[in-house]
Design a protein around this motif. Structure first.
Motif, mmCIF file in Angstrom:
data_model
loop_
_atom_site.group_PDB
_atom_site.id
_atom_site.type_symbol
_atom_site.label_atom_id
_atom_site.label_comp_id
_atom_site.label_asym_id
_atom_site.label_seq_id
_atom_site.Cartn_x
_atom_site.Cartn_y
_atom_site.Cartn_z
ATOM 1 N N ALA A 1 29.448 62.926 51.721
ATOM 2 C CA ALA A 1 29.145 63.497 53.034
ATOM 3 C C ALA A 1 28.172 62.546 53.713
ATOM 4 C CB ALA A 1 28.538 64.889 52.908
ATOM 5 N N SER A 2 28.510 62.122 54.910
ATOM 6 C CA SER A 2 27.655 61.222 55.699
ATOM 7 C C SER A 2 27.219 59.994 54.896
ATOM 8 C CB SER A 2 26.432 61.974 56.208
ATOM 9 O OG SER A 2 26.831 63.076 56.983
ATOM 10 N N ILE B 1 26.627 72.297 55.335
ATOM 11 C CA ILE B 1 27.130 70.921 55.302
ATOM 12 C C ILE B 1 28.100 70.814 54.133
ATOM 13 C CG2 ILE B 1 26.535 68.486 55.022
ATOM 14 C CD1 ILE B 1 23.776 69.203 56.193
#
Length: 145
Positions: A50-51, A133
């Motif tokens: 993630a990211s 998230i």
């Protein structure tokens, strides 16, 4: 119930190839298959990003038992030791019989297992949610044989 349906829908979408792209990274967990309840040997690992940050790792195991047995677990990395939502799923490509494990876990989700995989490809997916998230990964049609 809503979370269950959302999870099944999200994992089904991930099996169709709409998952998150991969990111570079390494994972240091060293436990063997038997520690996670999977038969056989580790055949592949896939980071769940993630990211640009690796949150965890999908691990895929194979055993020749029962006409070919594939087993998967999702190991936490970023939130290792902290209870958070995790899910892992596996199925034979083209099958609607997804094997899922999901819930609030601190270390890993799974194992999930499919049998009679010889001569077939595997769809595999998993991810984690913490504070809204999502970090996940899906693979379609891998380890055909």
């Amino acid at each position: 119930m809503r979370r269950t349906l959302a999870t099944a829908a999200a994992l089904t979408l991930s099996f169709t190839g709409l998952g998150v792209a991969t990111a570079p990274g390494a994972f240091a967990a060293t436990a063997g298959a038997s520690e996670y309840g999977c038969p056989g040997s580790l055949i592949d690992t896939y980071n769940t990003p993630a990211s640009g940050e690796v949150w965890g790792q999908l691990r895929l195991y194979y055993s020749s038992a029962n006409g070919g047995t594939n087993c998967a677990v999702l190991l936490a990395k970023k939130y290792y030791g902290k209870s958070h939502y995790m899910e892992v799923g596996i199925n034979i490509t083209g099958s609607s019989n997804n094997k899922l494990d999901y819930g609030a876990y601190s270390y890993y989700a799974g194992p999930v297992t499919v049998t009679s995989t010889n001569g077939h490809c595997i769809d595999l997916g998993g991810g984690e949610d913490n504070g809204g998230i999502w970090a996940g990964r899906s693979l379609k049609g891998v380890h055909c044989g």
